[in-house]
Design a protein around this motif. Sequence first.
Motif, PDB file in Angstrom:
ATOM      1  N   MET A   1       0.795  -1.235   0.085  1.00  0.00           N
ATOM      2  CA  MET A   1       0.081   0.027   0.068  1.00  0.00           C
ATOM      3  C   MET A   1       0.951   1.282  -0.081  1.00  0.00           C
ATOM      4  SD  MET A   1      -3.239   1.518   0.594  1.00  0.00           S
ATOM      5  CE  MET A   1      -4.172   0.218   1.744  1.00  0.00           C
ATOM      6  N   ARG A   4       2.081   2.021  -3.543  1.00  0.00           N
ATOM      7  CA  ARG A   4       1.157   2.536  -4.371  1.00  0.00           C
ATOM      8  C   ARG A   4       0.926   4.314  -4.123  1.00  0.00           C
ATOM      9  NH1 ARG A   4       0.220   0.912  -9.025  1.00  0.00           N
ATOM     10  NH2 ARG A   4      -1.885   0.731  -9.077  1.00  0.00           N
ATOM     11  N   ILE A   5       0.958   4.360  -2.453  1.00  0.00           N
ATOM     12  CA  ILE A   5       0.705   5.836  -2.275  1.00  0.00           C
ATOM     13  C   ILE A   5       1.918   6.748  -2.879  1.00  0.00           C
ATOM     14  CG2 ILE A   5       0.691   7.417  -0.335  1.00  0.00           C
ATOM     15  CD1 ILE A   5      -1.047   5.180   0.984  1.00  0.00           C
ATOM     16  N   ILE A   8       1.532   7.320  -6.488  1.00  0.00           N
ATOM     17  CA  ILE A   8       0.693   8.157  -6.818  1.00  0.00           C
ATOM     18  C   ILE A   8       1.026   9.545  -6.640  1.00  0.00           C
ATOM     19  CG2 ILE A   8      -1.830   9.031  -6.198  1.00  0.00           C
ATOM     20  CD1 ILE A   8      -2.315   5.997  -6.093  1.00  0.00           C
ATOM     21  N   THR A  21      -5.248  11.070  -3.203  1.00  0.00           N
ATOM     22  CA  THR A  21      -4.624   9.776  -3.181  1.00  0.00           C
ATOM     23  C   THR A  21      -5.714   8.554  -3.124  1.00  0.00           C
ATOM     24  OG1 THR A  21      -2.681  10.705  -2.228  1.00  0.00           O
ATOM     25  CG2 THR A  21      -2.584   8.254  -2.417  1.00  0.00           C
ATOM     26  N   THR A  22      -6.561   8.772  -1.790  1.00  0.00           N
ATOM     27  CA  THR A  22      -7.504   7.631  -1.737  1.00  0.00           C
ATOM     28  C   THR A  22      -8.353   7.567  -2.935  1.00  0.00           C
ATOM     29  OG1 THR A  22      -7.655   8.490   0.623  1.00  0.00           O
ATOM     30  CG2 THR A  22      -9.382   7.376  -0.062  1.00  0.00           C
ATOM     31  N   LYS A  24      -7.643   7.955  -5.979  1.00  0.00           N
ATOM     32  CA  LYS A  24      -6.969   7.394  -7.049  1.00  0.00           C
ATOM     33  C   LYS A  24      -6.954   5.746  -6.737  1.00  0.00           C
ATOM     34  CE  LYS A  24      -4.200   7.466 -10.807  1.00  0.00           C
ATOM     35  NZ  LYS A  24      -4.799   7.505 -12.105  1.00  0.00           N
ATOM     36  N   LEU A  25      -6.651   5.408  -5.492  1.00  0.00           N
ATOM     37  CA  LEU A  25      -6.552   4.153  -4.955  1.00  0.00           C
ATOM     38  C   LEU A  25      -7.722   3.530  -5.350  1.00  0.00           C
ATOM     39  CD1 LEU A  25      -4.578   4.418  -1.880  1.00  0.00           C
ATOM     40  CD2 LEU A  25      -3.855   3.102  -3.915  1.00  0.00           C
ATOM     41  N   ARG A  26      -8.838   4.193  -5.008  1.00  0.00           N
ATOM     42  CA  ARG A  26     -10.293   3.570  -5.094  1.00  0.00           C
ATOM     43  C   ARG A  26     -10.677   3.450  -6.720  1.00  0.00           C
ATOM     44  NH1 ARG A  26     -13.850   6.941  -0.725  1.00  0.00           N
ATOM     45  NH2 ARG A  26     -13.129   5.991   1.007  1.00  0.00           N
ATOM     46  N   ARG A  30      -8.742  -0.677  -5.210  1.00  0.00           N
ATOM     47  CA  ARG A  30      -8.277  -0.750  -3.762  1.00  0.00           C
ATOM     48  C   ARG A  30      -9.572  -0.401  -3.061  1.00  0.00           C
ATOM     49  NH1 ARG A  30      -2.915  -2.449  -2.874  1.00  0.00           N
ATOM     50  NH2 ARG A  30      -3.445  -2.544  -0.779  1.00  0.00           N
ATOM     51  N   VAL A  32     -10.289   1.294   0.472  1.00  0.00           N
ATOM     52  CA  VAL A  32      -9.307   1.841   1.280  1.00  0.00           C
ATOM     53  C   VAL A  32      -9.996   3.084   1.999  1.00  0.00           C
ATOM     54  CG1 VAL A  32      -8.242   3.252  -0.340  1.00  0.00           C
ATOM     55  CG2 VAL A  32      -7.030   2.788   1.953  1.00  0.00           C
ATOM     56  N   VAL A  37      -5.214   6.424   4.669  1.00  0.00           N
ATOM     57  CA  VAL A  37      -4.422   6.922   3.614  1.00  0.00           C
ATOM     58  C   VAL A  37      -3.430   7.977   4.369  1.00  0.00           C
ATOM     59  CG1 VAL A  37      -3.886   8.339   1.613  1.00  0.00           C
ATOM     60  CG2 VAL A  37      -5.626   6.157   1.830  1.00  0.00           C
TER      61      VAL A  37
END
Length: 72
Positions: A1, A4-5, A8, A21-22, A24-26, A30, A32, A37
């Motif tokens: 994780m 990836r953070i 990004i 960032t959250t 983008k992860l979603r 992901r 999250v 985050v």
Amino acid sequence: MVRRIREIHTDSRGAYGARRTTEKLRSLGRVVNRKRVARIMREREITGITRRKSWSLTKQDRTAPPAPDLIP
């Protein structure tokens, strides 16, 4: 994780904070939470920045004489 953070964050040239960032992860699939985050970013001192120009609309006339001192 964390990897990836960091990816990004560097892809955004350091502009993305925890909220973006959250998102983008979603979008990458992901599951999250934003607070997680934010905690991970805070622990590793990853911070987003604001890229906005400061606008000054008033330009000073350098040739004008100074205003008189009206207080005796």
